[in-house]
Design a protein around this motif. Structure first.
Motif, PDB file in Angstrom:
ATOM      1  N   ARG A 135       0.835  -1.210   0.000  1.00  0.00           N
ATOM      2  CA  ARG A 135       0.000   0.000   0.000  1.00  0.00           C
ATOM      3  C   ARG A 135       0.868   1.258   0.000  1.00  0.00           C
ATOM      4  O   ARG A 135       0.597   2.216  -0.731  1.00  0.00           O
ATOM      5  CB  ARG A 135      -0.923   0.007   1.218  1.00  0.00           C
ATOM      6  N   LEU A 136       1.909   1.247   0.812  1.00  0.00           N
ATOM      7  CA  LEU A 136       2.817   2.391   0.875  1.00  0.00           C
ATOM      8  C   LEU A 136       3.497   2.612  -0.468  1.00  0.00           C
ATOM      9  O   LEU A 136       3.604   3.747  -0.942  1.00  0.00           O
ATOM     10  CB  LEU A 136       3.869   2.178   1.965  1.00  0.00           C
ATOM     11  N   ALA A 137       3.932   1.544  -1.102  1.00  0.00           N
ATOM     12  CA  ALA A 137       4.586   1.655  -2.412  1.00  0.00           C
ATOM     13  C   ALA A 137       3.641   2.283  -3.425  1.00  0.00           C
ATOM     14  O   ALA A 137       4.035   3.156  -4.205  1.00  0.00           O
ATOM     15  CB  ALA A 137       5.042   0.284  -2.889  1.00  0.00           C
ATOM     16  N   ARG A 138       2.405   1.850  -3.412  1.00  0.00           N
ATOM     17  CA  ARG A 138       1.424   2.405  -4.356  1.00  0.00           C
ATOM     18  C   ARG A 138       1.110   3.864  -4.047  1.00  0.00           C
ATOM     19  O   ARG A 138       0.930   4.667  -4.967  1.00  0.00           O
ATOM     20  CB  ARG A 138       0.164   1.545  -4.347  1.00  0.00           C
ATOM     21  N   GLU A 139       1.066   4.219  -2.768  1.00  0.00           N
ATOM     22  CA  GLU A 139       0.831   5.618  -2.403  1.00  0.00           C
ATOM     23  C   GLU A 139       1.994   6.499  -2.855  1.00  0.00           C
ATOM     24  O   GLU A 139       1.783   7.599  -3.367  1.00  0.00           O
ATOM     25  CB  GLU A 139       0.634   5.746  -0.894  1.00  0.00           C
ATOM     26  N   ILE A 140       3.206   6.018  -2.656  1.00  0.00           N
ATOM     27  CA  ILE A 140       4.384   6.778  -3.072  1.00  0.00           C
ATOM     28  C   ILE A 140       4.379   6.973  -4.578  1.00  0.00           C
ATOM     29  O   ILE A 140       4.616   8.081  -5.073  1.00  0.00           O
ATOM     30  CB  ILE A 140       5.681   6.080  -2.607  1.00  0.00           C
ATOM     31  N   LYS A 141       4.079   5.908  -5.321  1.00  0.00           N
ATOM     32  CA  LYS A 141       4.048   6.018  -6.779  1.00  0.00           C
ATOM     33  C   LYS A 141       2.950   6.972  -7.236  1.00  0.00           C
ATOM     34  O   LYS A 141       3.149   7.756  -8.165  1.00  0.00           O
ATOM     35  CB  LYS A 141       3.852   4.642  -7.408  1.00  0.00           C
TER      36      LYS A 141
END
Length: 86
Positions: free
Chosen positions: A69-75
């Motif tokens: 989820r964090l990776a997708r938010e950062i992207k």
């Protein structure tokens, strides 16, 4: 005078360059969704083979899904920033 300024600023510029490169590589590793998916598959394999129990798998899965989820938010935020810059 500008030559002297450049000589004094060169080490600082180099350190900033190195810090930016480290940040870019760390962010790329953090947001690598394929790596996170591989880790989820590995955890599933460990569960299936009996090396870990359901409780341990649940903890691992929760952490990895949070990372995903964090990776997708950062992207998504990066994409928004790039769209605003254009």
């Amino acid at each position: 005078m500008f030559i002297v300024d450049d000589l004094f600023m060169s080490p600082l510029r180099f350190l900033l360059f190195v810090a930016r490169e480290i940040y870019k590589h760390a962010e790329a590793e953090l947001t690598d969704e394929q790596a996170i998916a591989r880790q989820l598959l590995e955890a599933q394999h460990l569960l299936d083979s009996g090396e870990i129990d359901q409780e341990e798998y649940g903890r691992i899965e929760e952490k990895l899904l949070d990372r995903l989820r964090l990776a997708r938010e950062i992207k998504a935020s990066r994409a928004e920033e790039e769209a605003e810059e254009e």
